[in-house]
Design a protein around this motif. Structure first.
Motif, PDB file in Angstrom:
ATOM      1  N   GLY A  48      -2.412  63.827  31.875  1.00 41.01           N
ATOM      2  CA  GLY A  48      -2.051  62.935  32.967  1.00 41.01           C
ATOM      3  C   GLY A  48      -3.154  61.966  33.367  1.00 41.01           C
ATOM      4  O   GLY A  48      -2.934  61.088  34.195  1.00 41.01           O
ATOM      5  N   SER A  49      -4.340  62.126  32.787  1.00 41.31           N
ATOM      6  CA  SER A  49      -5.428  61.185  33.073  1.00 41.31           C
ATOM      7  C   SER A  49      -5.121  59.846  32.410  1.00 41.31           C
ATOM      8  O   SER A  49      -4.380  59.777  31.427  1.00 41.31           O
ATOM      9  N   LYS A  50      -5.726  58.792  32.966  1.00 43.70           N
ATOM     10  CA  LYS A  50      -5.524  57.452  32.423  1.00 43.70           C
ATOM     11  C   LYS A  50      -6.860  56.731  32.378  1.00 43.70           C
ATOM     12  O   LYS A  50      -7.609  56.732  33.357  1.00 43.70           O
ATOM     13  N   LEU A  51      -7.160  56.129  31.231  1.00 39.14           N
ATOM     14  CA  LEU A  51      -8.383  55.362  31.042  1.00 39.14           C
ATOM     15  C   LEU A  51      -8.006  53.899  30.885  1.00 39.14           C
ATOM     16  O   LEU A  51      -7.194  53.554  30.028  1.00 39.14           O
ATOM     17  N   ASP A  56     -15.999  42.334  28.524  1.00 38.94           N
ATOM     18  CA  ASP A  56     -16.442  40.944  28.566  1.00 38.94           C
ATOM     19  C   ASP A  56     -17.691  40.862  27.680  1.00 38.94           C
ATOM     20  O   ASP A  56     -18.085  41.867  27.095  1.00 38.94           O
ATOM     21  N   PRO A  57     -18.297  39.705  27.525  1.00 33.44           N
ATOM     22  CA  PRO A  57     -19.418  39.591  26.583  1.00 33.44           C
ATOM     23  C   PRO A  57     -20.631  40.467  26.892  1.00 33.44           C
ATOM     24  O   PRO A  57     -21.447  40.712  26.004  1.00 33.44           O
ATOM     25  N   GLU A  58     -20.747  40.954  28.128  1.00 29.10           N
ATOM     26  CA  GLU A  58     -21.941  41.719  28.490  1.00 29.10           C
ATOM     27  C   GLU A  58     -21.673  43.143  28.940  1.00 29.10           C
ATOM     28  O   GLU A  58     -22.600  43.948  28.999  1.00 29.10           O
ATOM     29  N   THR A  59     -20.425  43.469  29.310  1.00 29.51           N
ATOM     30  CA  THR A  59     -20.160  44.810  29.840  1.00 29.51           C
ATOM     31  C   THR A  59     -18.782  45.323  29.439  1.00 29.51           C
ATOM     32  O   THR A  59     -17.868  44.555  29.153  1.00 29.51           O
ATOM     33  N   LEU A  60     -18.668  46.638  29.469  1.00 26.69           N
ATOM     34  CA  LEU A  60     -17.391  47.318  29.348  1.00 26.69           C
ATOM     35  C   LEU A  60     -17.137  47.999  30.692  1.00 26.69           C
ATOM     36  O   LEU A  60     -17.907  48.867  31.106  1.00 26.69           O
ATOM     37  N   ASP A  61     -16.100  47.534  31.388  1.00 25.39           N
ATOM     38  CA  ASP A  61     -15.744  48.129  32.672  1.00 25.39           C
ATOM     39  C   ASP A  61     -14.692  49.204  32.434  1.00 25.39           C
ATOM     40  O   ASP A  61     -13.715  48.986  31.715  1.00 25.39           O
ATOM     41  N   ILE A  62     -14.912  50.357  33.054  1.00 25.25           N
ATOM     42  CA  ILE A  62     -14.060  51.520  32.849  1.00 25.25           C
ATOM     43  C   ILE A  62     -13.492  51.985  34.183  1.00 25.25           C
ATOM     44  O   ILE A  62     -14.225  52.080  35.172  1.00 25.25           O
ATOM     45  N   LEU A  63     -12.204  52.284  34.179  1.00 26.41           N
ATOM     46  CA  LEU A  63     -11.543  52.889  35.332  1.00 26.41           C
ATOM     47  C   LEU A  63     -10.842  54.137  34.802  1.00 26.41           C
ATOM     48  O   LEU A  63      -9.951  54.039  33.962  1.00 26.41           O
ATOM     49  N   LEU A  64     -11.271  55.296  35.281  1.00 27.15           N
ATOM     50  CA  LEU A  64     -10.723  56.572  34.826  1.00 27.15           C
ATOM     51  C   LEU A  64     -10.029  57.253  35.998  1.00 27.15           C
ATOM     52  O   LEU A  64     -10.660  57.539  37.008  1.00 27.15           O
ATOM     53  N   THR A  65      -8.736  57.485  35.850  1.00 26.45           N
ATOM     54  CA  THR A  65      -7.949  58.160  36.877  1.00 26.45           C
ATOM     55  C   THR A  65      -7.616  59.564  36.381  1.00 26.45           C
ATOM     56  O   THR A  65      -7.032  59.720  35.305  1.00 26.45           O
ATOM     57  N   VAL A  66      -8.012  60.567  37.157  1.00 27.57           N
ATOM     58  CA  VAL A  66      -7.828  61.968  36.766  1.00 27.57           C
ATOM     59  C   VAL A  66      -6.951  62.656  37.802  1.00 27.57           C
ATOM     60  O   VAL A  66      -7.257  62.608  38.999  1.00 27.57           O
ATOM     61  N   PRO A  67      -5.846  63.297  37.368  1.00 28.58           N
ATOM     62  CA  PRO A  67      -4.959  63.959  38.334  1.00 28.58           C
ATOM     63  C   PRO A  67      -5.660  65.104  39.054  1.00 28.58           C
ATOM     64  O   PRO A  67      -6.590  65.716  38.525  1.00 28.58           O
TER      65      PRO A  67
END
Length: 101
Positions: A48-51, A56-67
């Motif tokens: 049920g988690s979602k990544l 972008d050219p300089e960063t990887l943005d991450i949003l992790l949702t964990v039930p």
């Protein structure tokens, strides 16, 4: 609030964000529901988690949702260790995990 998921965000500095996003999405596409482009990707885990990722050219943005009830530390480690594996030339990457909203 009971039943609320836990959200974690991280900004990972790397000039190869798009490549790592695509490699991770392809890697997990055999086991999970995955959608991605060069700039964005979403991976739905069986627990049920979602990544969600944005490159972008300089960063990887991450949003992790964990039930609620799932191991948030383990999920963060799974994501970080897999990305580090693809980023072996510059690993370990820096994950500044912080609670999201």
């Amino acid at each position: 609030m009971s039943g609320a998921p836990t959200i974690w965000v991280a900004r990972v500095p790397t000039p190869s964000a798009s490549r790592y996003l695509q490699q991770l999405a392809k890697h997990w596409s055999h086991k999970m529901t995955v959608s991605f482009t060069e700039e964005e990707g979403t991976i739905d885990f069986p627990n049920g988690s979602k990544l969600e990722m944005r490159a972008d050219p300089e960063t990887l943005d991450i949003l992790l949702t964990v039930p609620e009830g799932e191991d948030t530390a383990r999920m963060r480690e799974v994501v970080a260790s897999h990305l580090d594996r693809f980023a072996f030339r510059e690993a370990p990457l820096t994950f500044d995990w912080r609670a999201g909203e």
